[in-house]
Scaffold this motif. Structure first.
Motif, short mmCIF file in Angstrom:
data_model
loop_
_atom_site.label_atom_id
_atom_site.label_comp_id
_atom_site.label_asym_id
_atom_site.label_seq_id
_atom_site.Cartn_x
_atom_site.Cartn_y
_atom_site.Cartn_z
N ASP A 39 0.86 -1.18 0.00
CA ASP A 39 0.00 0.00 0.00
C ASP A 39 0.90 1.23 0.00
OD1 ASP A 39 -1.70 2.14 0.60
OD2 ASP A 39 -2.90 0.99 2.02
N VAL A 40 1.08 1.84 -1.18
CA VAL A 40 2.01 2.97 -1.28
C VAL A 40 1.52 4.19 -0.51
CG1 VAL A 40 3.10 2.22 -3.43
CG2 VAL A 40 1.09 3.72 -3.52
N TRP A 46 3.47 6.64 6.65
CA TRP A 46 4.37 6.27 7.75
C TRP A 46 5.77 6.81 7.55
CZ3 TRP A 46 1.85 5.70 11.81
CH2 TRP A 46 0.62 5.04 11.83
N PHE A 47 6.26 6.84 6.30
CA PHE A 47 7.56 7.45 6.03
C PHE A 47 7.52 8.94 6.39
CE2 PHE A 47 8.57 4.17 2.49
CZ PHE A 47 9.16 3.31 3.41
N ASN A 48 6.43 9.60 6.04
CA ASN A 48 6.28 11.02 6.33
C ASN A 48 6.31 11.29 7.83
OD1 ASN A 48 5.92 13.73 5.57
ND2 ASN A 48 3.73 13.58 5.89
N GLU A 64 11.64 8.92 -2.70
CA GLU A 64 11.71 7.91 -3.76
C GLU A 64 10.31 7.37 -4.09
OE1 GLU A 64 14.45 4.79 -2.76
OE2 GLU A 64 16.05 6.23 -2.28
N LEU A 65 9.53 7.11 -3.06
CA LEU A 65 8.19 6.57 -3.27
C LEU A 65 7.29 7.59 -3.97
CD1 LEU A 65 6.44 4.08 -2.71
CD2 LEU A 65 5.83 5.12 -0.52
N ALA A 72 -2.82 12.60 -6.58
CA ALA A 72 -3.97 12.31 -5.71
C ALA A 72 -3.58 11.38 -4.56
CB ALA A 72 -5.11 11.69 -6.52
N ASP A 73 -2.77 10.37 -4.87
CA ASP A 73 -2.32 9.45 -3.83
C ASP A 73 -1.40 10.15 -2.82
OD1 ASP A 73 -3.79 7.29 -4.67
OD2 ASP A 73 -2.12 6.34 -5.74
N ILE A 74 -0.53 11.02 -3.31
CA ILE A 74 0.35 11.77 -2.41
C ILE A 74 -0.49 12.67 -1.50
CG2 ILE A 74 2.13 13.56 -2.27
CD1 ILE A 74 3.27 12.37 -4.91
N ALA A 75 -1.47 13.34 -2.07
CA ALA A 75 -2.35 14.21 -1.28
C ALA A 75 -3.08 13.40 -0.20
CB ALA A 75 -3.34 14.93 -2.18
#
Length: 88
Positions: A39-40, A46-48, A64-65, A72-75
């Motif tokens: 699940d990217v 969690w990385f954030n 990198e991810l 939209a996924d990043i948001a």
């Protein structure tokens, strides 16, 4: 008294580092699909959070991810991270 204060401040730093490491591992778990479906969005979240807690490695992995994710996924990942930080 001064020794106690110095020791106490060191424990706080160790705790933050340990917490960042655990959060980094959560990101790795979701990024690689270890013991769960990959699940990217969750991995980025969690990385954030780990990066905010001081993990340089988490910041690198988040970057990198992000290169492989839609805007939209990043948001969505950023929104979920903000919500988690507000609750905890």
């Amino acid at each position: 008294m001064a020794r106690f204060e110095m020791l106490e401040s060191g424990f706080g730093t160790m705790g933050a580092t340990a917490q960042a490491d655990v959060l980094l591992e959560l990101g790795m778990m979701y990024a690689t699909g270890r013991d769960c479906d990959p699940d990217v969005v969750a991995a980025h979240k969690w990385f954030n959070i780990a990066a905010i807690k001081g993990s340089g490695r988490a910041a690198e992995l988040r970057s990198e991810l992000s290169a492989t994710m839609s805007k939209a996924d990043i948001a969505r990942a950023l929104r979920e991270a903000r919500e988690w930080m507000t609750m905890h």
